[in-house]
Design an enzyme around this catalytic site. Structure first.
Site, PDB file in Angstrom:
ATOM      1  N   ASP A  98       0.789  -1.032   0.025  1.00 47.14           N
ATOM      2  CA  ASP A  98      -0.022  -0.041   0.078  1.00 47.14           C
ATOM      3  C   ASP A  98       0.925   1.137   0.059  1.00 47.14           C
ATOM      4  OD1 ASP A  98      -2.544   1.224   0.177  1.00 47.14           O
ATOM      5  OD2 ASP A  98      -3.116  -0.642   1.361  1.00 47.14           O
ATOM      6  N   ASP A 199      -3.334   4.513  -2.334  1.00 51.21           N
ATOM      7  CA  ASP A 199      -4.377   4.785  -1.549  1.00 51.21           C
ATOM      8  C   ASP A 199      -4.920   6.412  -1.749  1.00 51.21           C
ATOM      9  OD1 ASP A 199      -5.954   4.339   0.996  1.00 51.21           O
ATOM     10  OD2 ASP A 199      -5.120   6.152   1.696  1.00 51.21           O
ATOM     11  N   GLU A 256      -6.479   3.588  -6.421  1.00 52.20           N
ATOM     12  CA  GLU A 256      -7.824   3.690  -5.430  1.00 52.20           C
ATOM     13  C   GLU A 256      -8.440   5.204  -5.996  1.00 52.20           C
ATOM     14  OE1 GLU A 256     -10.079   3.663  -1.027  1.00 52.20           O
ATOM     15  OE2 GLU A 256      -8.201   4.805  -1.233  1.00 52.20           O
ATOM     16  N   HIS A 328     -10.579  -4.274   2.143  1.00 57.30           N
ATOM     17  CA  HIS A 328     -10.796  -4.148   3.695  1.00 57.30           C
ATOM     18  C   HIS A 328     -11.611  -3.011   4.038  1.00 57.30           C
ATOM     19  CE1 HIS A 328      -8.117  -1.122   1.779  1.00 57.30           C
ATOM     20  NE2 HIS A 328      -8.164  -0.460   2.935  1.00 57.30           N
ATOM     21  N   ASP A 329     -11.924  -2.338   3.191  1.00 57.12           N
ATOM     22  CA  ASP A 329     -12.732  -1.178   3.296  1.00 57.12           C
ATOM     23  C   ASP A 329     -14.214  -1.360   2.997  1.00 57.12           C
ATOM     24  OD1 ASP A 329     -11.071   0.837   4.281  1.00 57.12           O
ATOM     25  OD2 ASP A 329     -10.485   1.817   2.175  1.00 57.12           O
TER      26      ASP A 329
END
Length: 561
Positions: A98, A199, A256, A328-329
């Site tokens: 990430d 991210d 993202e 994960h979100d």
């Protein structure tokens, strides 16, 4: 389209904190990941994305980075990370990390130096502004609720944060800061990393005047993404980032990206795009509430189907998107995208088949391959996630009762995806011998890797067949580069499409309805490649294909060019 090394790969996201704990402290670690590389290899995984493992206070689960060059001791050591890289390479697997560079932690050395000297060089690594008439500089609401502006103690200045107040935003207009970030990125790539998941990257471009917007809530604030959508020029920053880092190493990058302008897709993922790919969130945004989770609309199959089809048709003109069911979100996809009658092994296999055989890069999230579903939450005390706690308060302020707000959070919480991986039916699902940092989903006794390894018809073994099919010598080309063509859009409950090239025509057809469905085939079946029926057959009479509820088939048809 020029062929790239990552085009035909299958990726797997690991949330390290919840994957496997080997030292009994209740937190997953690098040693746990190393021990499961063969498990992932058997699943057919090529690329492993690790959610943040950098040194962090974990206010936002590691997305608040205190040192970009250090591994959090909770996860292990840099030596163990190097071992992970080496062991992955032995298995012809790639590791990506990430990359969180819109913001850092307020404990980062840069921010600490900025606070110590708000007029010094490090202050310009961030956004410090004077207030207006005793109020913050502008009326933006952060993604986690409350003002984007935090007052600096003892001063008439505020600093800007789009996420938690402990996550100050980095000033990308400062060339010195950019060079520091590029140096760090290249350090990791030199180490042997194959790329990054990037991210919240669209947020790096700010309107430096920070103008007010019309309030969109009772708090008098406006969502900070309105500023993001109103400003131009993020592409120049992203190109500078790419040319200074990723491009030099032929790195795989997945962005993202929310709030992209409608005509910008080719700039992001075209032949010379900013990134290799970006996630397709088109289905996930269907359940975005206007004011929060509490007014999130229920998912409608027809809208879900239409969103995926539109994204596929639009994207294949320019490149690839990364296809996900969950991450994960997000809450678990089996609980979100399947009606209650379909939240079964057959329904979960069906959903997985659709996702993995779309055009694009498939991403599997840990536990998806065994059909993990949302947990049952008994009280707000069981949640850890900062966003869930904010959404609970938002729901209560909107007039929902405690029980109603809890139900909203139970359905939508990110913690649903963060409960520990379910390895066995033993204590804590085999995740830890200690006390897990977040509760284990009570379903672990029925849904776990150990049990599914023994069951030839399990979701896990089906996923292995599905990934192998996508990567098989006979079908790899059509599933990687073949055209996506929707079919049977007028049949209620059916999601179907062709993957087609010069030599192959593959039909993927699934019945999400509660009743059986019949579709007329346009040409003869040459081969049944996959079915989620236990006997692997299809029910076909002449040119009619009969699909039971929650049935999916992958057929090769005569290819009439």
């Amino acid at each position: 389209m020029g062929k790239k090394w990552w085009h035909d790969k299958v990726a797997y996201q690991i949330y390290p904190k919840s994957f496997l704990d080997t030292n009994g402290d209740g937190i997953g670690d690098l040693r746990g990941i190393i021990s499961k590389l063969d498990y992932l290899k058997k699943l057919g995984i090529d690329i492993i994305w690790l959610s943040p493992i950098y040194k962090s206070p974990f206010v936002d689960q590691g997305y608040d980075i205190a040192d970009y060059y250090a591994i959090a001791e909770e996860f292990g050591t840099m030596e163990e990370f190097d071992e992970l890289l080496a062991e992955a390479k032995k298995r012809d697997m790639h590791i990506i990390m990430d990359l969180v560079i819109n913001h850092c932690s307020d404990k980062h050395e840069w921010f600490q130096k900025a606070l110590a000297d708000p007029d010094g060089a490090f202050a310009d690594y961030f956004y410090f502004r004077k207030g207006k008439n005793g109020n913050p500089p502008s009326n933006y609401r952060s993604y986690f609720g409350g003002s984007c502006w935090e007052k600096v103690p003892g001063m008439d200045k505020y600093y800007f944060h789009m996420f938690a107040k402990e996550q100050p935003d980095l000033n990308w207009e400062n060339p010195k800061l950019r060079q520091e970030l590029y140096k760090m990125i290249n350090w990791w790539l030199e180490k042997g990393l194959s790329g990054f998941r990037i991210d919240a990257i669209i947020n790096i471009k700010k309107d430096l005047n920070f103008p007010d917007f019309a309030p969109d809530g009772k708090d008098g604030l406006a969502s900070c993404w309105k500023m993001v959508e109103s400003v131009d020029g993020v592409g120049e920053l992203l190109e500078d980032l790419k040319k200074s880092t990723f491009e030099k190493y032929d790195a795989f990058t997945v962005g993202e990206v929310f709030n992209m302008k409608p005509d910008e897709l080719p700039e992001f993922i075209g032949e010379t795009g900013h990134f290799s790919t970006i996630f397709d969130f088109s289905a996930h945004t269907l359940t975005d509430g206007e004011h929060g989770w509490y007014d999130a609309p229920k998912l409608e199959f027809a809208k879900w189907r239409a969103a995926i089809i539109q994204a596929q048709l639009e994207t294949q003109k320019y490149g690839f998107k990364a296809n996900i069911i969950e991450n994960h979100d997000e809450p678990r996809g089996a609980s979100r995208f399947l009606p209650s009658y379909a939240q079964t092994p057959d329904g979960i296999k069906m959903l997985g088949t659709i996702s993995l055989l779309l055009r694009g890069i498939p991403f599997i999230y840990q536990g998806q391959e065994i059909g993990m579903r949302n947990a049952k939450w008994n009280s707000m005390e069981e949640f850890d996630d900062i966003s869930t706690k904010d959404q609970y308060h938002t729901a209560r302020e909107a007039g929902l009762s405690d029980q109603e707000a809890l139900e909203v959070c139970s359905r939508m919480s990110r913690d649903n995806a963060r409960t520990p991986m379910q390895w066995t039916s033993g204590e804590n699902g085999g995740f830890t011998k200690g006390t897990p940092w977040l509760k284990v989903n009570p379903l672990f006794k029925d849904v776990n890797v150990e049990a599914q390894e023994q069951d030839t018809d399990s979701v896990l073994n089906y996923y292995r067949k599905l990934v192998a099919l996508r990567k098989s010598d006979e079908l790899k080309e059509v599933f990687t580069y073949g055209e996506f063509l929707p079919e049977y859009e007028n049949v209620d409950g059916v999601m179907a499409f062709y993957r087609k090239d010069e030599s192959k025509c593959i039909l993927v057809a699934a019945n999400f309805g509660n009743d059986a469905a019949t579709i007329k085939l346009k040409s003869e079946i040459e081969k049944v490649w996959l079915s989620n029926r236990i006997d692997g057959t299809v029910d076909c009479e002449k040119d009619s294909l009969n699909l039971r509820s929650c049935e999916v088939v992958v057929l090769e048809l005569e290819n009439h060019k």
